[in-house]
Enzyme design. Structure first.
Site, short mmCIF file in Angstrom:
data_model
loop_
_atom_site.label_atom_id
_atom_site.label_comp_id
_atom_site.label_asym_id
_atom_site.label_seq_id
_atom_site.Cartn_x
_atom_site.Cartn_y
_atom_site.Cartn_z
N ASP A 241 0.82 -1.20 0.00
CA ASP A 241 0.00 0.00 0.00
C ASP A 241 0.86 1.25 0.00
OD1 ASP A 241 -2.06 1.81 0.19
OD2 ASP A 241 -2.34 1.53 2.35
N LYS A 248 1.44 8.03 0.83
CA LYS A 248 1.98 8.02 2.18
C LYS A 248 3.36 8.66 2.20
CE LYS A 248 -0.10 3.52 3.40
NZ LYS A 248 -0.93 3.89 4.56
N ARG A 322 -11.03 -0.82 2.84
CA ARG A 322 -12.48 -0.96 3.01
C ARG A 322 -13.18 -1.12 1.66
NH1 ARG A 322 -12.58 4.61 6.10
NH2 ARG A 322 -10.54 3.72 6.59
#
Length: 467
Positions: A241, A248, A322
């Site tokens: 990720d 990030k 999610r």
């Protein structure tokens, strides 16, 4: 050969543990009594003896303090200390006996774990300890601890493997190989199949990646299964990720191979359940992809259509887990499940709330389900912190241009993530956010640095009790 064995060994280091000090004196003889008296009766419970040299290693276990599960956890941590001692002294084998033998062996074996596959000479990097003998352990306890350790270490291996060696396709086919070895069936949906199903969450996250997504369906269904409706486990399989276009910081990206910790826990649990031949019908679902900012990656503000038809405004592409879980949770409806539990390294909010010491849990299942899961969590010391799941939290997910948005704001982030997932369920549901304990920056007892395999032991204990 398995690390843990139910035979005796004449040349192994001897270890003995009991809550009864007199039993230790009887075991080692009165010559040991003077040394025993140097320890507090409330904290002493074990000896490690090296017969060839006469040296002793003291294992401390709480006695007459706290609940029984705390005694067992102290025994596991004593086992972790034992593993460190044995490896430091180049000992290859240990024989453990006494009341807490299985727990000490579990802690010893889990602490002995090392991920060495990618070293140029992996044999040189392995620990010296290769055998743990449990000659006096019951067959049931031996088989349980052996399965639990093996499955947890499989989950650790999966999480510790970098994305270069374990992309979504490799994760799926590793699950399939394990299914063939252990006795559960695995079906893999490729990208074409996922597109035909219109799984918009999984496909949306995958838009920035050159590697295709996968969706794995694992099923263990023995002829004597006690549950008519399956228990379904869903694991977040984001194999790496970056955050997508909501990129990030580089320091926050270093450990993001661990973002498939939920998927690893589900695969590990399927291994444990099938190897233990539990009489329970279990299905595991793993949607898998990496999350990158390349190609035609979704942008903050984009609206995607999920597998169930719900439109979602993606306000943050780093809230991607999610999205893929939502498609899997909707897919779970086709099995008419008794219960669905998902596991995901989902939110920093969960990690900030309770740190690395437990699992954040919430959901719509009955209180007795949470009680039983909490009991299992205490038993294996993967404890649950159960968060509120009030309906008002759903209001924070309202969008101006779509059915809902994928983040709820700066407050209650772990809960709003759970409420987002709840939208795609119509069955008893439990959400485990394992962001805190899934990957550690430093070892903690038998929880080694890096992947811990959290989730396998609590789920196996819960399913064993159901069986």
């Amino acid at each position: 050969m398995s690390l843990i064995q139910n035979t005796a060994s004449s040349d192994a280091v001897k270890a003995f543990a009991s809550s009864d000090i007199q039993a230790i004196i009887d075991h080692f003889g009165t010559d040991s009594a003077a040394y025993i008296n140097h320890a507090s009766e409330n904290s002493f419970s074990g000896w490690i003896q090296i017969p060839s040299s006469g040296r002793y290693h003291l294992a401390r276990i709480l006695k007459n303090k706290g609940e029984n599960y705390e005694h067992v956890e102290a025994a596991r941590r004593a086992g972790a200390a034992l593993a460190g001692w044995l490896n430091a002294h180049h000992e290859a084998a240990v024989q453990i006996e006494g009341e807490f033998a299985a727990a000490i062996a579990e802690g010893c074996a889990l602490r002995n774990y090392k991920f060495t596959e990618l070293f140029s000479d992996s044999e040189k990097k392995k620990n010296k300890l290769v055998s743990i003998f449990l000659p006096s352990c019951t067959k049931e306890d031996f088989e349980e601890v052996s399965v639990r350790v093996e499955a947890t270490c499989i989950a650790r291996d999966l999480v510790n493997t970098p994305v270069l060696q374990l992309n979504a396709e490799k994760l799926a086919y590793t699950a399939k190989q394990l299914g063939e070895e252990c006795g559960f069936h695995v079906e893999i949906f490729n990208k074409k199949k996922i597109e035909s199903l219109k799984m918009g969450g999984l496909l949306g996250v995958n838009k920035g990646s050159i590697d295709p997504p996968t969706f794995s369906i694992m099923e263990y269904k023995p002829d004597n299964a006690r549950n008519k409706k399956p228990i379904i486990l869903v694991g977040k399989g984001v194999v790496y990720d970056t955050g997508g276009l909501s990129l990030k910081p580089s320091t926050a990206m270093d450990t993001m191979k661990s973002d498939m910790g939920g998927a690893a826990a589900v695969i590990g649990t399927m291994v444990a359940v099938s190897k233990a031949k539990l009489d329970v019908h279990v299905i595991g679902l793993v949607p898998a992809t990496d999350n990158r900012p390349g190609l035609n990656a979704i942008t903050p503000g984009d609206v995607i259509t999920m597998y169930d038809g719900t439109t979602v405004e993606v306000m943050n592409t780093d809230a991607e887990g999610r999205l893929i879980l939502a498609d899997a949770l909707h897919y779970a409806k086709k099995f008419n499940p008794k219960l669905v539990i998902d596991l995901a390294t989902l939110t920093g909010a969960a990690a900030r709330a309770i740190g690395t010491q437990g699992i954040v849990a919430m959901g719509t299942a009955e209180k007795k389900v949470f009680d039983h899961l909490s009991d299992s969590g205490k038993s294996v010391y993967e404890r649950l912190a159960i968060f509120p799941f009030w309906k008002e939290y759903s209001d924070m997910l309202k969008s101006d241009i779509a059915d809902m948005k994928n983040i709820g704001g700066p407050e209650a982030g772990a809960i709003t993530a759970g409420k987002f997932l709840e939208h795609f369920t119509d069955y008893p549901y439990v959400h485990f956010d394992i962001a805190g304990p899934a990957f550690l920056s430093a070892a903690d007892g038998y929880r080694t640095k890096g992947a811990t395999g959290v989730g396998v032991r609590i789920l196996f204990d819960y399913l064993k009790n159901k069986a």
